[in-house]
Design a protein around this motif. Structure first.
Motif, PDB file in Angstrom:
ATOM      1  N   VAL A 194    -134.191  11.810 119.166  1.00 32.51           N
ATOM      2  CA  VAL A 194    -133.482  13.087 119.111  1.00 32.51           C
ATOM      3  C   VAL A 194    -131.989  12.810 119.009  1.00 32.51           C
ATOM      4  CG1 VAL A 194    -133.041  15.283 120.253  1.00 32.51           C
ATOM      5  CG2 VAL A 194    -135.273  14.187 120.492  1.00 32.51           C
ATOM      6  N   THR A 195    -131.374  13.283 117.933  1.00 36.63           N
ATOM      7  CA  THR A 195    -129.939  13.115 117.741  1.00 36.63           C
ATOM      8  C   THR A 195    -129.370  14.440 117.226  1.00 36.63           C
ATOM      9  OG1 THR A 195    -130.235  12.274 115.477  1.00 36.63           O
ATOM     10  CG2 THR A 195    -130.176  10.651 117.243  1.00 36.63           C
ATOM     11  N   ALA A 196    -128.246  14.367 116.532  1.00 33.32           N
ATOM     12  CA  ALA A 196    -127.623  15.552 115.936  1.00 33.32           C
ATOM     13  C   ALA A 196    -127.211  15.227 114.515  1.00 33.32           C
ATOM     14  CB  ALA A 196    -126.412  15.993 116.755  1.00 33.32           C
ATOM     15  N   ALA A 197    -127.005  16.267 113.712  1.00 34.41           N
ATOM     16  CA  ALA A 197    -126.584  16.091 112.326  1.00 34.41           C
ATOM     17  C   ALA A 197    -125.723  17.281 111.930  1.00 34.41           C
ATOM     18  CB  ALA A 197    -127.796  15.970 111.398  1.00 34.41           C
ATOM     19  N   ALA A 198    -124.972  17.104 110.847  1.00 36.64           N
ATOM     20  CA  ALA A 198    -124.180  18.193 110.281  1.00 36.64           C
ATOM     21  C   ALA A 198    -124.902  18.729 109.053  1.00 36.64           C
ATOM     22  CB  ALA A 198    -122.783  17.695 109.901  1.00 36.64           C
ATOM     23  N   ALA A 199    -124.938  20.037 108.905  1.00 32.67           N
ATOM     24  CA  ALA A 199    -125.664  20.661 107.799  1.00 32.67           C
ATOM     25  C   ALA A 199    -124.981  20.366 106.466  1.00 32.67           C
ATOM     26  CB  ALA A 199    -125.741  22.171 108.018  1.00 32.67           C
ATOM     27  N   ASP A 200    -125.727  19.761 105.529  1.00 32.58           N
ATOM     28  CA  ASP A 200    -125.181  19.554 104.200  1.00 32.58           C
ATOM     29  C   ASP A 200    -125.361  20.842 103.388  1.00 32.58           C
ATOM     30  OD1 ASP A 200    -127.770  19.675 103.079  1.00 32.58           O
ATOM     31  OD2 ASP A 200    -128.042  17.508 103.161  1.00 32.58           O
ATOM     32  N   PRO A 201    -124.829  20.920 102.160  1.00 31.96           N
ATOM     33  CA  PRO A 201    -124.901  22.183 101.412  1.00 31.96           C
ATOM     34  C   PRO A 201    -126.315  22.715 101.196  1.00 31.96           C
ATOM     35  CG  PRO A 201    -123.280  20.750 100.412  1.00 31.96           C
ATOM     36  CD  PRO A 201    -123.967  19.929 101.473  1.00 31.96           C
ATOM     37  N   VAL A 202    -127.274  21.823 100.919  1.00 32.05           N
ATOM     38  CA  VAL A 202    -128.643  22.271 100.656  1.00 32.05           C
ATOM     39  C   VAL A 202    -129.282  22.836 101.925  1.00 32.05           C
ATOM     40  CG1 VAL A 202    -130.946  21.546  99.940  1.00 32.05           C
ATOM     41  CG2 VAL A 202    -128.932  20.661  98.747  1.00 32.05           C
ATOM     42  N   VAL A 203    -129.192  22.095 103.020  1.00 31.08           N
ATOM     43  CA  VAL A 203    -129.788  22.546 104.279  1.00 31.08           C
ATOM     44  C   VAL A 203    -129.079  23.800 104.790  1.00 31.08           C
ATOM     45  CG1 VAL A 203    -130.239  21.922 106.682  1.00 31.08           C
ATOM     46  CG2 VAL A 203    -130.543  20.228 104.878  1.00 31.08           C
ATOM     47  N   ALA A 204    -127.758  23.854 104.628  1.00 31.80           N
ATOM     48  CA  ALA A 204    -127.008  25.023 105.083  1.00 31.80           C
ATOM     49  C   ALA A 204    -127.497  26.291 104.408  1.00 31.80           C
ATOM     50  CB  ALA A 204    -125.517  24.816 104.812  1.00 31.80           C
ATOM     51  N   GLU A 205    -127.759  26.210 103.111  1.00 30.57           N
ATOM     52  CA  GLU A 205    -128.234  27.388 102.392  1.00 30.57           C
ATOM     53  C   GLU A 205    -129.646  27.768 102.835  1.00 30.57           C
ATOM     54  OE1 GLU A 205    -128.413  29.138  97.841  1.00 30.57           O
ATOM     55  OE2 GLU A 205    -128.255  26.976  98.153  1.00 30.57           O
ATOM     56  N   ARG A 206    -130.491  26.771 103.044  1.00 32.34           N
ATOM     57  CA  ARG A 206    -131.880  27.071 103.417  1.00 32.34           C
ATOM     58  C   ARG A 206    -131.991  27.662 104.816  1.00 32.34           C
ATOM     59  NH1 ARG A 206    -134.565  21.456 101.046  1.00 32.34           N
ATOM     60  NH2 ARG A 206    -134.711  22.148  98.861  1.00 32.34           N
ATOM     61  N   LEU A 207    -131.134  27.199 105.727  1.00 31.27           N
ATOM     62  CA  LEU A 207    -131.203  27.675 107.115  1.00 31.27           C
ATOM     63  C   LEU A 207    -130.179  28.768 107.398  1.00 31.27           C
ATOM     64  CD1 LEU A 207    -131.758  24.313 109.063  1.00 31.27           C
ATOM     65  CD2 LEU A 207    -133.455  25.973 108.258  1.00 31.27           C
ATOM     66  N   ASN A 208    -129.422  29.149 106.369  1.00 31.61           N
ATOM     67  CA  ASN A 208    -128.447  30.231 106.503  1.00 31.61           C
ATOM     68  C   ASN A 208    -127.404  29.919 107.577  1.00 31.61           C
ATOM     69  OD1 ASN A 208    -127.353  32.688 105.679  1.00 31.61           O
ATOM     70  ND2 ASN A 208    -128.443  33.834 107.266  1.00 31.61           N
ATOM     71  N   VAL A 209    -126.867  28.708 107.527  1.00 27.80           N
ATOM     72  CA  VAL A 209    -125.797  28.304 108.439  1.00 27.80           C
ATOM     73  C   VAL A 209    -124.628  27.784 107.613  1.00 27.80           C
ATOM     74  CG1 VAL A 209    -127.403  27.725 110.288  1.00 27.80           C
ATOM     75  CG2 VAL A 209    -126.686  25.937 108.698  1.00 27.80           C
ATOM     76  N   ALA A 210    -123.503  27.550 108.266  1.00 25.51           N
ATOM     77  CA  ALA A 210    -122.322  27.045 107.572  1.00 25.51           C
ATOM     78  C   ALA A 210    -122.477  25.564 107.256  1.00 25.51           C
ATOM     79  CB  ALA A 210    -121.077  27.255 108.437  1.00 25.51           C
ATOM     80  N   ILE A 211    -121.894  25.137 106.153  1.00 27.64           N
ATOM     81  CA  ILE A 211    -121.840  23.712 105.851  1.00 27.64           C
ATOM     82  C   ILE A 211    -121.076  23.008 106.966  1.00 27.64           C
ATOM     83  CG2 ILE A 211    -120.825  21.991 104.294  1.00 27.64           C
ATOM     84  CD1 ILE A 211    -121.439  23.815 101.994  1.00 27.64           C
ATOM     85  N   GLY A 212    -121.635  21.911 107.440  1.00 33.96           N
ATOM     86  CA  GLY A 212    -121.025  21.176 108.544  1.00 33.96           C
ATOM     87  C   GLY A 212    -121.420  21.697 109.916  1.00 33.96           C
ATOM     88  N   ALA A 213    -122.227  22.762 109.969  1.00 31.65           N
ATOM     89  CA  ALA A 213    -122.657  23.288 111.266  1.00 31.65           C
ATOM     90  C   ALA A 213    -123.506  22.251 111.995  1.00 31.65           C
ATOM     91  CB  ALA A 213    -123.457  24.579 111.078  1.00 31.65           C
ATOM     92  N   PRO A 214    -123.405  22.160 113.320  1.00 34.48           N
ATOM     93  CA  PRO A 214    -124.210  21.179 114.066  1.00 34.48           C
ATOM     94  C   PRO A 214    -125.685  21.557 114.068  1.00 34.48           C
ATOM     95  CG  PRO A 214    -123.019  22.608 115.579  1.00 34.48           C
ATOM     96  CD  PRO A 214    -122.526  22.946 114.208  1.00 34.48           C
TER      97      PRO A 214
END
Length: 285
Positions: free
Chosen positions: A224-244
């Motif tokens: 279990v770690t953390a990541a920053a949302a890249d453009p593709v994931v951000a759009e799919r999950l409806n979050v900001a780019i770089g969101a934790p």
């Protein structure tokens, strides 16, 4: 039919028509258009664009998605991916360079430096089967990517596979009441993956599907770690780019100790949490 006009009237009428057309053209040009491509329409207004790009690239380097000595994509390619200008990409690269994460070679490209640091703290989790059943019960999965392809280096390392070995790769979005809450990326060896297709992965549980083919999970590891949302994931999950995002990686093994699945979950902290009960004996004294 236009009314009969004198020469002077016709000249006046033509001037009015030309002015009307000019106003129409100006009005047409002034229609609002998106200033940025779709991925960055969900940008965080409190974080500059270049810093959002920096966060995603920094996370890729920290997660070894870009290996030491490997060249990052060219500025033009990154600008197209993030939907920003090359000036913005250049500013993000300068921050990476200032932190010693990359080395810029004139006329050649930008390369990842060798990283050194402490090993991450690993904490065991419990009751994973119950948690997985609850996810399947309360959410619905939709396949957004599916195919057979070579796996990235970190996945090949788990399977001890060669760079040309094929895997079934499936990316699914799980939603709750129509709201996307997590992305799941799964790699399965080709020999197992050829037994079912994209439609079989819609909606239900992969664990149940594999059990139908006599494949059972005997053991596994979870990180279990953390990541920053890249453009593709951000759009799919409806979050900001770089969101934790919370990042959960699991490798499952069969009764013979062979890895049969590499699983990666990405989810906003607000939609997915890990809870571990503690007893007195578990606490450091």
């Amino acid at each position: 039919m236009e009314p009969h006009l004198s020469p002077a009237g016709r000249r006046s009428h033509n001037v009015v028509r030309k002015r009307s057309k000019a106003r129409a053209r100006v009005k047409s040009r002034s229609k609002p258009t998106p200033a940025l491509p779709a991925p960055l329409l969900k940008k965080r207004r409190d974080i500059p664009l270049h810093h959002q790009v920096f966060l995603v690239l920094q996370d890729g380097i920290a997660e070894r998605r870009y290996a030491a000595g490997e060249a990052l994509p060219a500025e033009e390619e990154l600008a197209r991916l993030f939907g920003v200008s090359r000036v913005t990409i250049r500013a993000a690269m300068e921050t990476l360079g200032a932190l010693g994460l990359v080395e810029r070679r004139q006329g050649v490209g930008t390369f990842v430096r060798e990283l050194s640091g402490p090993e991450p703290l690993t904490i065991p989790m419990i009751d994973l089967p119950a948690r997985s059943r609850e996810i399947v019960r309360t959410t619905r999965a939709h396949v957004v990517e599916f195919g057979f392809e070579p796996a990235p280096r970190h996945v090949c390392a788990h399977f001890r596979a060669g760079p040309d070995d094929l895997f079934q790769r499936a990316v699914r979005i799980r939603s709750m009441r129509g709201r996307p809450i997590m992305q799941l990326t799964i790699y399965i060896p080709e020999a197992i993956g050829r037994q079912f297709g994209r439609d079989d992965l819609e909606g239900g549980s992969l664990y149940t599907l594999l059990e139908r083919f006599g494949i059972t999970f005997a053991s596994g590891e979870q990180l279990v770690t953390a990541a920053a949302a890249d453009p593709v994931v951000a759009e799919r999950l409806n979050v900001a780019i770089g969101a934790p995002l919370l990042k959960v990686v699991r490798v499952h093994y069969d009764i013979n100790g062979r890895p049969i699945q590499h699983f990666e979950l990405l989810a906003p902290p607000a939609t997915y949490q890990l809870r571990m009960p503690l007893k007195g004996a578990d606490l450091e004294r």
